[in-house]
Design a protein around this motif. Structure first.
Motif, PDB file in Angstrom:
ATOM      1  N   CYS A  43      28.284  41.936  -7.414  1.00 37.31           N
ATOM      2  CA  CYS A  43      28.925  42.539  -8.587  1.00 37.31           C
ATOM      3  C   CYS A  43      29.898  43.621  -8.122  1.00 37.31           C
ATOM      4  O   CYS A  43      29.581  44.381  -7.210  1.00 37.31           O
ATOM      5  CB  CYS A  43      27.818  43.153  -9.442  1.00 37.31           C
ATOM      6  SG  CYS A  43      28.395  43.846 -10.998  1.00 37.31           S
ATOM      7  N   ASN A  44      31.078  43.674  -8.722  1.00 38.21           N
ATOM      8  CA  ASN A  44      31.995  44.757  -8.334  1.00 38.21           C
ATOM      9  C   ASN A  44      33.011  45.200  -9.404  1.00 38.21           C
ATOM     10  O   ASN A  44      34.029  45.801  -9.046  1.00 38.21           O
ATOM     11  CB  ASN A  44      32.736  44.412  -7.042  1.00 38.21           C
ATOM     12  CG  ASN A  44      33.770  43.321  -7.262  1.00 38.21           C
ATOM     13  OD1 ASN A  44      33.836  42.711  -8.331  1.00 38.21           O
ATOM     14  ND2 ASN A  44      34.584  43.077  -6.246  1.00 38.21           N
ATOM     15  N   PRO A  45      32.800  44.976 -10.703  1.00 38.20           N
ATOM     16  CA  PRO A  45      33.762  45.486 -11.690  1.00 38.20           C
ATOM     17  C   PRO A  45      33.967  46.996 -11.633  1.00 38.20           C
ATOM     18  O   PRO A  45      35.029  47.491 -12.023  1.00 38.20           O
ATOM     19  CB  PRO A  45      33.163  45.066 -13.037  1.00 38.20           C
ATOM     20  CG  PRO A  45      32.286  43.913 -12.722  1.00 38.20           C
ATOM     21  CD  PRO A  45      31.745  44.185 -11.344  1.00 38.20           C
ATOM     22  N   PRO A  83      28.523  45.593 -16.030  1.00 39.45           N
ATOM     23  CA  PRO A  83      27.602  44.722 -16.757  1.00 39.45           C
ATOM     24  C   PRO A  83      26.152  45.195 -16.691  1.00 39.45           C
ATOM     25  O   PRO A  83      25.328  44.805 -17.513  1.00 39.45           O
ATOM     26  CB  PRO A  83      27.775  43.360 -16.075  1.00 39.45           C
ATOM     27  CG  PRO A  83      28.291  43.678 -14.715  1.00 39.45           C
ATOM     28  CD  PRO A  83      29.107  44.927 -14.854  1.00 39.45           C
ATOM     29  N   GLY A  84      25.857  46.039 -15.712  1.00 34.67           N
ATOM     30  CA  GLY A  84      24.497  46.552 -15.580  1.00 34.67           C
ATOM     31  C   GLY A  84      24.241  47.802 -16.402  1.00 34.67           C
ATOM     32  O   GLY A  84      23.132  48.332 -16.399  1.00 34.67           O
TER      33      GLY A  84
HETATM   34  S1  SF4 Z   1      26.117  46.760 -11.783  1.00 33.66           S
HETATM   35 FE1  SF4 Z   1      27.777  48.202 -12.316  1.00 33.66          FE
HETATM   36  S2  SF4 Z   1      27.674  49.813 -10.757  1.00 33.66           S
HETATM   37 FE2  SF4 Z   1      26.516  48.026  -9.976  1.00 33.66          FE
HETATM   38  S3  SF4 Z   1      27.979  46.867  -8.751  1.00 33.66           S
HETATM   39 FE3  SF4 Z   1      28.036  45.992 -10.839  1.00 33.66          FE
HETATM   40  S4  SF4 Z   1      29.684  47.117 -11.883  1.00 33.66           S
HETATM   41 FE4  SF4 Z   1      29.164  48.279 -10.043  1.00 33.66          FE
END
Ligand code: SF4
Ligand code: SF4
Length: 166
Positions: A43-45, A83-84
């Motif tokens: 994940c990287n948004p 998303p988290g």
């Molecule tokens: S869950 Fe949120 S903080 Fe964690 S990598 Fe994904 S976007 Fe980034």
């Protein structure tokens, strides 16, 4: 290393929280991001949405995000992109007795500016009263509106959600 509390029941404890906490010097300068992302997931948004490159996941998308709090200006763009629901913005300079926390809120109804709510901790327990001072729900937030609460000074590490009260 994750705390036993986090691995056993998913609730971050003080040692986990400290790893994502800005320095006192940075907190005094104004709003700043808090990224409470503790598990390696693809994940990287957070990284791609930050206009100031303050959050870096890097080549391995499973790596945990690294935050440069000194690059962050607390703009809140990344908060609704995660998303988290793991990103918050805290401002300890709101008033002599209150701080603010901006959080993602995906429930209806949304609070209105000025509403009093029950602030909840990570376990869902009420920890204080709070006032909604800003609600942002435009196209830019997608389906994740942002709610900013004024909370008593000293509750910045505790408040992570809220409950509407009638
Ligand atoms: S869950 Fe949120 S903080 Fe964690 S990598 Fe994904 S976007 Fe980034
Ligand atoms: S609050 Fe704004 S500047 Fe700070 S990390 Fe998020 S997107 Fe970047």
């Amino acid at each position: 290393m994750l705390s036993e509390k986090l691995t056993s029941c998913g609730i971050a404890d003080t040692t986990d929280i400290q790893t994502s906490w800005p320095s006192e010097e940075r907190l005094k300068k104004g709003p700043v991001v808090i990224v409470e992302c503790f598990q390696e997931i693809p994940c990287n948004p957070c990284e791609t949405s930050c206009p100031r490159n303050a959050i870096v996941v890097g080549v391995n998308i499973n790596d945990l995000p690294k935050v440069d709090h000194n690059k962050c200006n607390g703009c809140t763009v990344c908060v609704s992109r995660c998303p988290g629901l793991a990103i918050f913005v805290i401002d300890q300079n709101y008033s002599p007795t209150e701080s603010t926390i901006t959080m993602p809120y995906e429930f209806l109804p949304l609070p209105q500016k000025g509403d009093m709510v029950d602030a909840l901790d990570r376990a869902g327990e009420k920890c204080c009263r709070a006032k909604a001072i800003k609600v942002v729900n435009t196209k830019a937030q997608g389906k994740t509106p942002l709610v900013t609460l004024a909370i008593p000074r000293g509750m910045e590490k505790s408040v992570r959600f809220f409950k509407m009260v009638s």
